[in-house]
Design a protein around this motif. Structure first.
Motif, PDB file in Angstrom:
ATOM      1  N   ASN A 183      86.686  69.307 -88.822  1.00 61.79           N
ATOM      2  CA  ASN A 183      86.689  68.532 -87.573  1.00 61.79           C
ATOM      3  C   ASN A 183      85.913  69.235 -86.455  1.00 61.79           C
ATOM      4  O   ASN A 183      86.322  69.243 -85.302  1.00 61.79           O
ATOM      5  CB  ASN A 183      88.128  68.245 -87.113  1.00 61.79           C
ATOM      6  CG  ASN A 183      88.904  67.422 -88.115  1.00 61.79           C
ATOM      7  OD1 ASN A 183      88.395  66.431 -88.633  1.00 61.79           O
ATOM      8  ND2 ASN A 183      90.124  67.840 -88.409  1.00 61.79           N
ATOM      9  N   ASN A 184      84.786  69.827 -86.844  1.00 59.45           N
ATOM     10  CA  ASN A 184      83.872  70.471 -85.903  1.00 59.45           C
ATOM     11  C   ASN A 184      82.525  69.755 -85.995  1.00 59.45           C
ATOM     12  O   ASN A 184      81.638  70.188 -86.740  1.00 59.45           O
ATOM     13  CB  ASN A 184      83.726  71.958 -86.237  1.00 59.45           C
ATOM     14  CG  ASN A 184      85.053  72.689 -86.231  1.00 59.45           C
ATOM     15  OD1 ASN A 184      85.748  72.730 -85.227  1.00 59.45           O
ATOM     16  ND2 ASN A 184      85.423  73.264 -87.385  1.00 59.45           N
ATOM     17  N   PRO A 185      82.353  68.650 -85.292  1.00 61.00           N
ATOM     18  CA  PRO A 185      81.196  67.771 -85.509  1.00 61.00           C
ATOM     19  C   PRO A 185      79.839  68.400 -85.220  1.00 61.00           C
ATOM     20  O   PRO A 185      78.825  67.922 -85.729  1.00 61.00           O
ATOM     21  CB  PRO A 185      81.464  66.592 -84.563  1.00 61.00           C
ATOM     22  CG  PRO A 185      82.395  67.141 -83.525  1.00 61.00           C
ATOM     23  CD  PRO A 185      83.244  68.135 -84.243  1.00 61.00           C
ATOM     24  N   SER A 186      79.788  69.467 -84.423  1.00 63.47           N
ATOM     25  CA  SER A 186      78.501  70.080 -84.092  1.00 63.47           C
ATOM     26  C   SER A 186      78.110  71.194 -85.045  1.00 63.47           C
ATOM     27  O   SER A 186      76.988  71.691 -85.001  1.00 63.47           O
ATOM     28  CB  SER A 186      78.543  70.640 -82.660  1.00 63.47           C
ATOM     29  OG  SER A 186      78.796  69.630 -81.726  1.00 63.47           O
ATOM     30  N   ASN A 241      81.003  78.106-101.996  1.00 64.53           N
ATOM     31  CA  ASN A 241      80.964  76.739-102.507  1.00 64.53           C
ATOM     32  C   ASN A 241      81.997  76.519-103.599  1.00 64.53           C
ATOM     33  O   ASN A 241      82.610  75.449-103.692  1.00 64.53           O
ATOM     34  CB  ASN A 241      79.566  76.407-103.025  1.00 64.53           C
ATOM     35  CG  ASN A 241      78.608  76.003-101.917  1.00 64.53           C
ATOM     36  OD1 ASN A 241      79.002  75.350-100.956  1.00 64.53           O
ATOM     37  ND2 ASN A 241      77.345  76.387-102.055  1.00 64.53           N
ATOM     38  N   THR A 242      82.194  77.528-104.446  1.00 61.34           N
ATOM     39  CA  THR A 242      83.152  77.404-105.543  1.00 61.34           C
ATOM     40  C   THR A 242      84.591  77.373-105.040  1.00 61.34           C
ATOM     41  O   THR A 242      85.410  76.570-105.500  1.00 61.34           O
ATOM     42  CB  THR A 242      82.981  78.568-106.527  1.00 61.34           C
ATOM     43  OG1 THR A 242      81.668  78.527-107.076  1.00 61.34           O
ATOM     44  CG2 THR A 242      84.003  78.487-107.654  1.00 61.34           C
ATOM     45  N   ASN A 243      84.892  78.212-104.082  1.00 61.81           N
ATOM     46  CA  ASN A 243      86.278  78.359-103.651  1.00 61.81           C
ATOM     47  C   ASN A 243      86.637  77.582-102.391  1.00 61.81           C
ATOM     48  O   ASN A 243      87.807  77.226-102.198  1.00 61.81           O
ATOM     49  CB  ASN A 243      86.574  79.841-103.414  1.00 61.81           C
ATOM     50  CG  ASN A 243      86.529  80.661-104.688  1.00 61.81           C
ATOM     51  OD1 ASN A 243      87.509  80.725-105.418  1.00 61.81           O
ATOM     52  ND2 ASN A 243      85.384  81.285-104.958  1.00 61.81           N
ATOM     53  N   PHE A 244      85.638  77.309-101.561  1.00 59.96           N
ATOM     54  CA  PHE A 244      85.928  76.637-100.297  1.00 59.96           C
ATOM     55  C   PHE A 244      84.879  75.573 -99.985  1.00 59.96           C
ATOM     56  O   PHE A 244      84.423  75.439 -98.851  1.00 59.96           O
ATOM     57  CB  PHE A 244      85.980  77.664 -99.155  1.00 59.96           C
ATOM     58  CG  PHE A 244      86.966  78.772 -99.382  1.00 59.96           C
ATOM     59  CD1 PHE A 244      88.328  78.537 -99.375  1.00 59.96           C
ATOM     60  CD2 PHE A 244      86.507  80.061 -99.641  1.00 59.96           C
ATOM     61  CE1 PHE A 244      89.235  79.568 -99.602  1.00 59.96           C
ATOM     62  CE2 PHE A 244      87.401  81.096 -99.860  1.00 59.96           C
ATOM     63  CZ  PHE A 244      88.771  80.851 -99.850  1.00 59.96           C
ATOM     64  N   VAL A 289      88.459  69.650 -97.477  1.00 61.25           N
ATOM     65  CA  VAL A 289      89.629  70.210 -96.794  1.00 61.25           C
ATOM     66  C   VAL A 289      89.306  71.582 -96.217  1.00 61.25           C
ATOM     67  O   VAL A 289      90.064  72.114 -95.399  1.00 61.25           O
ATOM     68  CB  VAL A 289      90.847  70.319 -97.743  1.00 61.25           C
ATOM     69  CG1 VAL A 289      91.297  68.935 -98.182  1.00 61.25           C
ATOM     70  CG2 VAL A 289      90.527  71.195 -98.946  1.00 61.25           C
ATOM     71  N   ASN A 290      88.172  72.164 -96.633  1.00 62.92           N
ATOM     72  CA  ASN A 290      87.779  73.489 -96.153  1.00 62.92           C
ATOM     73  C   ASN A 290      86.724  73.436 -95.066  1.00 62.92           C
ATOM     74  O   ASN A 290      86.718  74.276 -94.156  1.00 62.92           O
ATOM     75  CB  ASN A 290      87.250  74.339 -97.308  1.00 62.92           C
ATOM     76  CG  ASN A 290      88.260  74.517 -98.422  1.00 62.92           C
ATOM     77  OD1 ASN A 290      88.027  74.075 -99.548  1.00 62.92           O
ATOM     78  ND2 ASN A 290      89.391  75.145 -98.117  1.00 62.92           N
ATOM     79  N   LYS A 291      85.800  72.471 -95.162  1.00 60.75           N
ATOM     80  CA  LYS A 291      84.732  72.338 -94.173  1.00 60.75           C
ATOM     81  C   LYS A 291      84.266  70.898 -94.133  1.00 60.75           C
ATOM     82  O   LYS A 291      84.514  70.123 -95.063  1.00 60.75           O
ATOM     83  CB  LYS A 291      83.549  73.254 -94.505  1.00 60.75           C
ATOM     84  CG  LYS A 291      82.803  72.883 -95.786  1.00 60.75           C
ATOM     85  CD  LYS A 291      81.597  73.769 -95.995  1.00 60.75           C
ATOM     86  CE  LYS A 291      80.809  73.338 -97.229  1.00 60.75           C
ATOM     87  NZ  LYS A 291      80.246  71.975 -97.108  1.00 60.75           N
TER      88      LYS A 291
END
Length: 302
Positions: free
Chosen positions: A32-35, A48-51, A55-57
């Motif tokens: 939820n950081n649109p910029s 990329n594999t873990n996060f 739900v992470n970014k």
């Protein structure tokens, strides 16, 4: 560093967690950081594999070992920061407008101030817009006009004051927020952004973008039409500051002059700014989209 959580920040434009040890992370929530478009990391594959899930970014944010510098689009003011304008903008104290985009971190603060023998201040007072004047030594007194709406901290808000003769109007996001009359007169030998005067200890705190000074009282429709733009130089526009200088959040020690885009050469000298990091420095995003001129010009309202 084993866990990071940064969510719901509309001003977050860059994130660097490149510490050489991303594999120690067990928790990562930056949503939820649109910029935010780029997250600089040490190990792209591991992240990329873990996060890599939503739900992470956010979907618009990617991991990279190098995030290109972000062009600044606003200026962050902290305690003691201000800008002195020289040469002085041509302001008729009975017929003018000042507007700006602000993103405050305090309920008190000076947006702009000018004076010498007497003064005028466009500011936030007790969370509301206020315009005030102190009369000259030959015309002493104090008069003010106050707005009615609370200005939320950490939210980009367009504010404006207009004066036509003795009639003063305050606007928030193009909507009239307060009106009254001020009949005092004064003379000015300084013009500041971010403070009210050389001997005043009240400063603006937060981000600022697209401040304009007009030598006419523009109307509410004119404010609404152009508040989301960076207008081209035109009649009546005596000073215009885009704040599009340097790169966001990095060392900007060479960017000490605020450029006047009106063509009138009323540049400003930054005073007491750190010019490095996320505070007291050039930042992003701004209140308007850089380069959007809107394609139309104001007509003087008289």
């Amino acid at each position: 560093l084993t866990s990071i959580r940064l969510d719901g920040n509309t001003n977050l434009a860059v994130l660097n967690i490149q510490n050489g040890n991303n594999s120690s992370l067990t928790g990562f929530n930056v949503t939820n950081n649109p910029s935010l478009s780029c997250i600089q990391v040490s190990d792209v594959s591991f992240m990329n594999t873990n996060f890599g899930a939503l739900v992470n970014k956010d979907a618009g944010a990617t991991y990279s070992t190098f995030c290109a510098p972000i062009a600044a689009a606003a200026l962050n003011f902290s305690e003691g920061n201000y800008i002195s304008i020289n040469p002085l903008p041509a302001v008729d104290n009975n017929n003018f407008s000042i507007e700006a985009w602000i993103n405050t971190t305090d309920t008190e603060g000076e947006i702009a101030g000018w004076g010498g023998d007497g003064l005028a201040e466009f500011r936030i007072f007790a969370g509301h817009l206020q315009f005030l004047e102190l009369g000259s030594s030959s015309n002493p007194g104090f008069q003010s006009v106050n707005g009615s709406t609370i200005i939320n901290n950490n939210v980009w808000t367009h504010v404006a004051v207009t004066k036509n003769g003795t009639d003063v109007k305050l606007y928030i996001n193009g909507v009239l927020d307060g009106s009254g009359t001020i009949s005092l007169q004064f003379n000015y030998t300084y013009f500041y952004i971010g403070t009210g005067g050389p001997h005043l200890d009240v400063f603006y705190s937060g981000n600022m973008d697209e401040l304009r000074i007009w030598n006419t009282a523009i109307s509410s429709s004119q404010i609404s039409t152009k508040m989301n733009c960076e207008p081209a130089p035109q009649a009546g526009l005596t000073a215009e500051y885009h704040f599009n200088q340097g790169n966001a959040f990095v060392n900007n020690s060479a960017e000490t002059i605020l450029a006047d885009a009106s063509g009138n050469g009323n540049n400003g000298a930054l005073q007491n700014f750190a010019l490095n990091g996320g505070v007291s420095n050039w930042v992003a995003p701004g209140g308007v989209v850089t380069g959007n001129t809107g394609g139309v010009t104001y007509l003087a309202s008289g």
